[in-house]
Write a protein that holds these residues in place. Sequence first.
Motif, PDB file in Angstrom:
ATOM      1  N   PRO A 179      -1.918  19.652 -51.233  1.00 32.95           N
ATOM      2  CA  PRO A 179      -0.889  19.074 -50.863  1.00 32.95           C
ATOM      3  C   PRO A 179      -0.502  17.470 -51.156  1.00 32.95           C
ATOM      4  O   PRO A 179      -1.411  16.884 -50.832  1.00 32.95           O
ATOM      5  N   VAL A 180       0.636  17.368 -51.811  1.00 31.78           N
ATOM      6  CA  VAL A 180       1.054  16.004 -52.033  1.00 31.78           C
ATOM      7  C   VAL A 180       2.101  15.253 -51.508  1.00 31.78           C
ATOM      8  O   VAL A 180       2.429  13.940 -51.451  1.00 31.78           O
ATOM      9  N   MET A 181       3.144  16.344 -51.290  1.00 34.41           N
ATOM     10  CA  MET A 181       4.550  16.170 -50.488  1.00 34.41           C
ATOM     11  C   MET A 181       4.470  16.874 -49.696  1.00 34.41           C
ATOM     12  O   MET A 181       4.933  18.087 -49.947  1.00 34.41           O
ATOM     13  N   ALA A 182       5.458  16.600 -48.643  1.00 31.22           N
ATOM     14  CA  ALA A 182       5.483  17.612 -47.102  1.00 31.22           C
ATOM     15  C   ALA A 182       6.499  18.465 -47.665  1.00 31.22           C
ATOM     16  O   ALA A 182       7.800  18.493 -48.749  1.00 31.22           O
ATOM     17  N   VAL A 299       5.919  22.730 -49.333  1.00 34.98           N
ATOM     18  CA  VAL A 299       4.848  22.098 -50.067  1.00 34.98           C
ATOM     19  C   VAL A 299       4.819  21.442 -51.395  1.00 34.98           C
ATOM     20  O   VAL A 299       5.065  22.975 -51.498  1.00 34.98           O
ATOM     21  N   LEU A 300       4.241  20.556 -51.631  1.00 40.08           N
ATOM     22  CA  LEU A 300       4.181  20.787 -53.162  1.00 40.08           C
ATOM     23  C   LEU A 300       2.712  20.154 -53.431  1.00 40.08           C
ATOM     24  O   LEU A 300       2.168  19.649 -52.303  1.00 40.08           O
ATOM     25  N   VAL A 301       2.200  21.138 -53.794  1.00 41.08           N
ATOM     26  CA  VAL A 301       0.567  21.495 -53.914  1.00 41.08           C
ATOM     27  C   VAL A 301       0.311  21.042 -55.301  1.00 41.08           C
ATOM     28  O   VAL A 301       0.649  21.815 -56.410  1.00 41.08           O
ATOM     29  N   MET A 330       4.555  12.147 -46.577  1.00 46.01           N
ATOM     30  CA  MET A 330       5.638  13.530 -45.502  1.00 46.01           C
ATOM     31  C   MET A 330       6.584  13.019 -46.489  1.00 46.01           C
ATOM     32  O   MET A 330       7.540  14.068 -45.621  1.00 46.01           O
ATOM     33  N   ALA A 331       6.752  12.637 -47.529  1.00 45.00           N
ATOM     34  CA  ALA A 331       8.423  12.885 -48.435  1.00 45.00           C
ATOM     35  C   ALA A 331       8.752  14.351 -48.369  1.00 45.00           C
ATOM     36  O   ALA A 331       7.540  15.056 -48.865  1.00 45.00           O
TER      37      ALA A 331
END
Length: 397
Positions: A179-182, A299-301, A330-331
């Motif tokens: 996960p890199v972005m929420a 969520v960007l994974v 968290m962006a």
Amino acid sequence: MTFDLLAIYQDLHAHPELGFQETRTAGVIAERLAELSGVEVTTGVGGTGVVAVLTNGEGPTIWLRADMDGLPVQERTGLPYASEHTGQDESGATVATMHACGHDIHVTWLLGTLERLVATTDEWHGTVVAVFQPAEEVISGARAMIDDGLVERFPQPDVVLGQHSAPAPVGTVAVGSGPVMASSDRLTVTFTGRGAHGSAPQASLDPIVTAASAVVRLQTVVAREVAPSDAGVVTVGSFHSGTRANIIPDQAVIEISTRARNEETRARIISSIERIVRAESEAGGLPAPTIERSPGADVLVNDPEQAAKVLAAVGAAVPNAIDLESGLAMASEDVGQLATAAGVPIVYWFTGITDPELFRTGRDIPSNHSPFYAPQAETAIPVGVDAAVAAARAYLA
């Protein structure tokens, strides 16, 4: 033929357009792409999106994505090419616009990447699909392109790649794994009461008091309902009600933005918001509020195996490529929807665009969405192109 990437960037920066209004931007992109040999260009995908296909023999197919839209922000950078552009917001009002999130440099990076790949076709094989996406800022553009047949109309990818500007020193590239972005969601809550004269509050059902109480209570969702080991955000960014001091209105509207690091927390936050606004309405004697939830971003994974592959390739081209050990930001982003729709992995990384001297002097560093956000374009453009080309070439045999 060689693109003047700095001139392209400065032109795009001076003319930012809001989501689904990027007609000029799309025109600039299409005009430049027409100068590249062997590139097939399709415009109007998902409204204002542009797709370019470069086929060079047998091999893997990759999608490279850049977003195009600006923000309703008044620029305060003082740059000679600062935006004086305006656009129409969702309410129809005229607002100042700015590329305060680096989408202008994203487009420039992708144009430069295609130019480089066209010039080196003897060194790689496969197919590159460049996706210039509208309306990322409102988390709608990726879905619009998908609904317009992006997956069916263009070569199927083996992987989706993309990069985003970050307020980090120029020369730094950070590739995360997992996960890199929420996730991101937006809720609009309308409290409906009964209006009255300000001198006779007993005749009213005051929606302002109820909405204000809900705003305060919503601050407890993350503090008391999300585990300290987890992460979430609840922001009330808009509160509209009333016209004059002596008139109690009959409606109050709040807009809520949420972020979460996993789907379980996302669902819990949404459920808690709905519970609170309904309970506050009941406590104020108002009917149940209207809750509208806009389509959001998941969520960007980043696929761990593919992220390691990209990091190794980019590291050979950019010495300061690092593993993004801090993990989730968290962006939010909707680029992941492209990979989900195509059923393939994604790797999305962050490339620094800030003058390194600012970090040595301890000065404030403008963040994304700041009116002072100003990439050091002369040095950041080559680094972003090098990173994207290296990532692409990791797949193009």
